[in-house]
Scaffold this motif. Sequence first.
Motif, mmCIF file in Angstrom:
data_model
loop_
_atom_site.group_PDB
_atom_site.id
_atom_site.type_symbol
_atom_site.label_atom_id
_atom_site.label_comp_id
_atom_site.label_asym_id
_atom_site.label_seq_id
_atom_site.Cartn_x
_atom_site.Cartn_y
_atom_site.Cartn_z
ATOM 1 N N ASN A 157 -38.248 62.523 -41.054
ATOM 2 C CA ASN A 157 -39.022 61.729 -41.991
ATOM 3 C C ASN A 157 -39.698 60.516 -41.363
ATOM 4 O O ASN A 157 -39.765 59.459 -41.969
ATOM 5 C CB ASN A 157 -38.124 61.308 -43.162
ATOM 6 C CG ASN A 157 -38.921 60.886 -44.365
ATOM 7 O OD1 ASN A 157 -40.077 61.252 -44.516
ATOM 8 N ND2 ASN A 157 -38.316 60.102 -45.219
ATOM 9 N N SER B 180 -41.298 56.318 -46.894
ATOM 10 C CA SER B 180 -40.909 56.329 -48.303
ATOM 11 C C SER B 180 -42.150 56.253 -49.176
ATOM 12 O O SER B 180 -43.056 55.467 -48.914
ATOM 13 C CB SER B 180 -40.004 55.140 -48.627
ATOM 14 O OG SER B 180 -39.761 55.090 -50.027
ATOM 15 N N ALA C 85 -39.278 60.300 -48.185
ATOM 16 C CA ALA C 85 -38.164 59.943 -49.057
ATOM 17 C C ALA C 85 -38.698 59.113 -50.214
ATOM 18 O O ALA C 85 -39.877 58.775 -50.253
ATOM 19 C CB ALA C 85 -37.130 59.154 -48.263
#
Length: 189
Positions: A153, A175, A39
């Motif tokens: 994720n 991230s 992300a």
Amino acid sequence: MRISRRLVMMVCALSVVSGGLAGCGIGAQGLEDAPAGSADKTSRESYDQFVAQMDEILAVTGATTGWTSEYGYAWPPEPDKALIPRPCDSENWKDSPRQITLQLLGPGTEDFEADRDAMIRYMEGRGMEISGVLGDSSYPEGVAWNAVGQGANGLTIDYATSPSHRAVTLYGECSSHPSMQEGVSRTAP
């Protein structure tokens, strides 16, 4: 180096049987089928999501107080207490997206099988793949019953429960946002 899920589960089982209570620390790194995506959440977005997720997990246990981090501070952390994101891919750590990871230790429970099963239902309700389910009536007293859930994720929950202690290791979502290179806190941008 990729580690097979089977090998990790065998090591986890041995760790638990030998008295390891803190869970198996499996996490998202190194597993054959770990999610590869990333992300682009800022450090503050990642932090807020991580804290909310941990609070949800503690609510499932029914014991929302009395938890301390692996570093000895109480949960929830003070507003200026920074959590340090770790690489999601330890092999390619320089270019890897990062995730917040923390283990909390808390009070035990008398019905640890029901406690573990409640956590499994919670993880399934979030669409997580369940693995590392360990524990049966032949376990010696005090040995933890475990379950691991893997989500999208890089999100991973590693849960261990026993009459004397419980442990939650939460690996937040990965991230690739540049702000994830530094410590994150409630005061982060």
